[in-house]
Write an enzyme that holds these catalytic residues in place. Sequence first.
Site, PDB file in Angstrom:
ATOM      1  N   PRO A  95       0.778  -1.240   0.000  1.00 15.76           N
ATOM      2  CG  PRO A  95       0.001  -0.947   2.185  1.00 15.76           C
ATOM      3  CD  PRO A  95       0.727  -1.915   1.292  1.00 15.76           C
ATOM      4  CB  CYS A  96       3.124   2.762  -2.467  1.00 11.21           C
ATOM      5  SG  CYS A  96       2.273   2.340  -3.996  1.00 11.21           S
TER       6      CYS A  96
END
Length: 160
Positions: free
Chosen positions: A124-125
């Site tokens: 989850p950047c």
Amino acid sequence: MWTTIESPVGELRLVEQDGALSAIEFTPFRDPGPDGPRADDVPVLRETARQLAAYFARELTEFDLPLAPRGTEFQHRVWAELRAIPWGRTASYGEVARRLGLTNAASRAVGLANGRNPVPIVVPCHRVIGANGTLTGYAGGLPRKQLLLDLERAEEPVLF
């Protein structure tokens, strides 16, 4: 091998290598595409599609997929730290650097590694933001980043 799926953030191309997910690409897809033929029936691609659908329906908050992203040792350390940011939460680049045992000066290196994440959403950047709480760059574009953050904060599922 690879396949494509529809999602609230547009069409996604899922890429597998040796039984593990190696990339998720946003449209417009880059040319040339991944090696190998399209294969919608590959188990890891089917499972990725299933988990992404559950994520977008707000029924899944953590992914459980075999991953094979290509990157440097440092990038892998950053990506592992990104996976530790919980659903619905955010962290600044400096916070990620500190969690890696680095100084705030490493924020830029963390940002570069974040931007090279080949499996967005699953790693989850989108949960990494600027120190002042603002949205900063995202490989899929800031509107997609905002949609993903809103999805994780919303009470109702994002429909597509």
